[in-house]
Design a protein around this motif. Structure first.
Motif, PDB file in Angstrom:
ATOM      1  N   PHE A  81     -33.705 -73.396  43.845  1.00  0.00           N
ATOM      2  CA  PHE A  81     -33.125 -72.085  44.146  1.00  0.00           C
ATOM      3  C   PHE A  81     -32.231 -71.623  43.004  1.00  0.00           C
ATOM      4  O   PHE A  81     -32.300 -70.482  42.572  1.00  0.00           O
ATOM      5  N   TYR A  82     -31.384 -72.526  42.521  1.00  0.00           N
ATOM      6  CA  TYR A  82     -30.478 -72.158  41.444  1.00  0.00           C
ATOM      7  C   TYR A  82     -31.245 -71.826  40.167  1.00  0.00           C
ATOM      8  O   TYR A  82     -30.971 -70.814  39.511  1.00  0.00           O
ATOM      9  N   MET A  83     -32.189 -72.677  39.789  1.00  0.00           N
ATOM     10  CA  MET A  83     -32.951 -72.440  38.564  1.00  0.00           C
ATOM     11  C   MET A  83     -33.766 -71.157  38.659  1.00  0.00           C
ATOM     12  O   MET A  83     -33.828 -70.375  37.706  1.00  0.00           O
ATOM     13  N   HIS A  84     -34.389 -70.925  39.806  1.00  0.00           N
ATOM     14  CA  HIS A  84     -35.165 -69.697  39.983  1.00  0.00           C
ATOM     15  C   HIS A  84     -34.253 -68.476  39.916  1.00  0.00           C
ATOM     16  O   HIS A  84     -34.579 -67.492  39.252  1.00  0.00           O
ATOM     17  N   HIS A  85     -33.127 -68.542  40.604  1.00  0.00           N
ATOM     18  CA  HIS A  85     -32.204 -67.411  40.621  1.00  0.00           C
ATOM     19  C   HIS A  85     -31.667 -67.137  39.219  1.00  0.00           C
ATOM     20  O   HIS A  85     -31.557 -65.977  38.803  1.00  0.00           O
ATOM     21  N   PHE A  86     -31.367 -68.182  38.478  1.00  0.00           N
ATOM     22  CA  PHE A  86     -30.858 -68.036  37.113  1.00  0.00           C
ATOM     23  C   PHE A  86     -31.910 -67.407  36.198  1.00  0.00           C
ATOM     24  O   PHE A  86     -31.636 -66.437  35.489  1.00  0.00           O
ATOM     25  N   CYS A  87     -33.125 -67.957  36.223  1.00  0.00           N
ATOM     26  CA  CYS A  87     -34.187 -67.444  35.345  1.00  0.00           C
ATOM     27  C   CYS A  87     -34.592 -66.022  35.726  1.00  0.00           C
ATOM     28  O   CYS A  87     -34.809 -65.172  34.848  1.00  0.00           O
ATOM     29  N   ALA A  88     -34.691 -65.750  37.012  1.00  0.00           N
ATOM     30  CA  ALA A  88     -35.031 -64.391  37.445  1.00  0.00           C
ATOM     31  C   ALA A  88     -33.900 -63.427  37.110  1.00  0.00           C
ATOM     32  O   ALA A  88     -34.156 -62.260  36.771  1.00  0.00           O
ATOM     33  N   GLY A  89     -32.668 -63.891  37.171  1.00  0.00           N
ATOM     34  CA  GLY A  89     -31.544 -63.035  36.794  1.00  0.00           C
ATOM     35  C   GLY A  89     -31.597 -62.635  35.337  1.00  0.00           C
ATOM     36  O   GLY A  89     -31.313 -61.484  34.982  1.00  0.00           O
ATOM     37  N   ILE A  90     -31.986 -63.569  34.475  1.00  0.00           N
ATOM     38  CA  ILE A  90     -32.157 -63.234  33.058  1.00  0.00           C
ATOM     39  C   ILE A  90     -33.282 -62.209  32.898  1.00  0.00           C
ATOM     40  O   ILE A  90     -33.165 -61.249  32.133  1.00  0.00           O
ATOM     41  N   ARG A  91     -34.355 -62.381  33.650  1.00  0.00           N
ATOM     42  CA  ARG A  91     -35.459 -61.414  33.598  1.00  0.00           C
ATOM     43  C   ARG A  91     -34.981 -60.034  34.028  1.00  0.00           C
ATOM     44  O   ARG A  91     -35.317 -59.027  33.393  1.00  0.00           O
ATOM     45  N   TYR A  92     -34.200 -59.973  35.093  1.00  0.00           N
ATOM     46  CA  TYR A  92     -33.716 -58.672  35.561  1.00  0.00           C
ATOM     47  C   TYR A  92     -32.728 -58.047  34.577  1.00  0.00           C
ATOM     48  O   TYR A  92     -32.682 -56.824  34.441  1.00  0.00           O
ATOM     49  N   LEU A  93     -31.950 -58.869  33.890  1.00  0.00           N
ATOM     50  CA  LEU A  93     -31.072 -58.321  32.845  1.00  0.00           C
ATOM     51  C   LEU A  93     -31.899 -57.696  31.722  1.00  0.00           C
ATOM     52  O   LEU A  93     -31.559 -56.619  31.217  1.00  0.00           O
ATOM     53  N   LEU A  94     -32.980 -58.361  31.340  1.00  0.00           N
ATOM     54  CA  LEU A  94     -33.853 -57.789  30.315  1.00  0.00           C
ATOM     55  C   LEU A  94     -34.540 -56.518  30.809  1.00  0.00           C
ATOM     56  O   LEU A  94     -34.716 -55.563  30.042  1.00  0.00           O
ATOM     57  N   LEU A  95     -34.926 -56.498  32.076  1.00  0.00           N
ATOM     58  CA  LEU A  95     -35.513 -55.276  32.634  1.00  0.00           C
ATOM     59  C   LEU A  95     -34.502 -54.132  32.642  1.00  0.00           C
ATOM     60  O   LEU A  95     -34.866 -52.974  32.409  1.00  0.00           O
ATOM     61  N   ASP A  96     -33.236 -54.446  32.899  1.00  0.00           N
ATOM     62  CA  ASP A  96     -32.191 -53.418  32.852  1.00  0.00           C
ATOM     63  C   ASP A  96     -32.012 -52.865  31.449  1.00  0.00           C
ATOM     64  O   ASP A  96     -31.573 -51.723  31.278  1.00  0.00           O
ATOM     65  N   LEU A  97     -32.333 -53.674  30.456  1.00  0.00           N
ATOM     66  CA  LEU A  97     -32.265 -53.225  29.058  1.00  0.00           C
ATOM     67  C   LEU A  97     -33.584 -52.592  28.613  1.00  0.00           C
ATOM     68  O   LEU A  97     -33.779 -52.332  27.429  1.00  0.00           O
ATOM     69  N   HIS A  98     -34.489 -52.356  29.566  1.00  0.00           N
ATOM     70  CA  HIS A  98     -35.797 -51.741  29.345  1.00  0.00           C
ATOM     71  C   HIS A  98     -36.686 -52.585  28.440  1.00  0.00           C
ATOM     72  O   HIS A  98     -37.475 -52.066  27.664  1.00  0.00           O
ATOM     73  N   LYS A  99     -36.564 -53.889  28.552  1.00  0.00           N
ATOM     74  CA  LYS A  99     -37.434 -54.828  27.834  1.00  0.00           C
ATOM     75  C   LYS A  99     -38.419 -55.419  28.834  1.00  0.00           C
ATOM     76  O   LYS A  99     -38.024 -56.001  29.837  1.00  0.00           O
ATOM     77  N   GLY A 100     -39.685 -55.257  28.584  1.00  0.00           N
ATOM     78  CA  GLY A 100     -40.701 -55.833  29.452  1.00  0.00           C
ATOM     79  C   GLY A 100     -40.943 -55.065  30.731  1.00  0.00           C
ATOM     80  O   GLY A 100     -41.301 -55.666  31.741  1.00  0.00           O
ATOM     81  N   VAL A 101     -40.774 -53.753  30.715  1.00  0.00           N
ATOM     82  CA  VAL A 101     -40.979 -52.973  31.934  1.00  0.00           C
ATOM     83  C   VAL A 101     -42.434 -52.531  32.107  1.00  0.00           C
ATOM     84  O   VAL A 101     -42.806 -52.040  33.170  1.00  0.00           O
ATOM     85  N   GLU A 102     -43.254 -52.736  31.082  1.00  0.00           N
ATOM     86  CA  GLU A 102     -44.667 -52.395  31.212  1.00  0.00           C
ATOM     87  C   GLU A 102     -45.325 -53.359  32.189  1.00  0.00           C
ATOM     88  O   GLU A 102     -44.853 -54.459  32.399  1.00  0.00           O
TER      89      GLU A 102
END
Length: 130
Positions: A81-102
């Motif tokens: 749970f922690y590892m998934h939440h951490f890695c997905a959180g990094i992904r969502y931070l990148l999505l907030d920066l408009h990286k990888g939204v395609e």
């Protein structure tokens, strides 16, 4: 004219087993579930940590509880749970920066989150729990 648009019935599919979410949707749901589970289990983990520090006898008791195979499986789930939440959180931070939204980049990053979180869980689980 506006009244017709409001009264128009929209199709609804409430049969949950037939709904097919894409991988980023599944990732999002698991991200929320993992955050809620970690939040709800935090008092138990803090109590476990605090009781392990009070005396050598209580440490031995905590060690015995954590040494049980069922407790190890539960702790391994919490690590995931922690590892998934951490890695997905990094992904969502990148999505907030408009990286990888395609579309293809979002699908790929979802796969990467699952692979990396499972790999980190296995590494940490093998090192810490066994």
């Amino acid at each position: 004219m506006a009244e017709l648009a409001i009264k128009k019935k929209r199709p609804k599919n409430l049969d949950l087993p037939t709904i097919r979410l894409p991988l980023p949707g599944i990732l999002s749901i698991i991200h929320r579930i993992s955050g809620a589970a970690m939040f709800l289990l935090l008092p138990f983990l803090l109590w476990l940590f605090q009781s392990s520090l009070t005396s050598p006898e209580s440490f031995a008791g905590v060690k015995a509880v954590v040494g049980h195979p069922l407790a190890k499986i539960i702790l391994l789930g919490l690590v995931w749970f922690y590892m998934h939440h951490f890695c997905a959180g990094i992904r969502y931070l990148l999505l907030d920066l408009h990286k990888g939204v395609e579309l293809e980049a979002a699908r790929l990053s979802s796969k990467i989150v699952f692979v990396v979180s499972i790999a980190l869980t296995l590494i940490i689980g093998a090192r810490v729990l066994w």
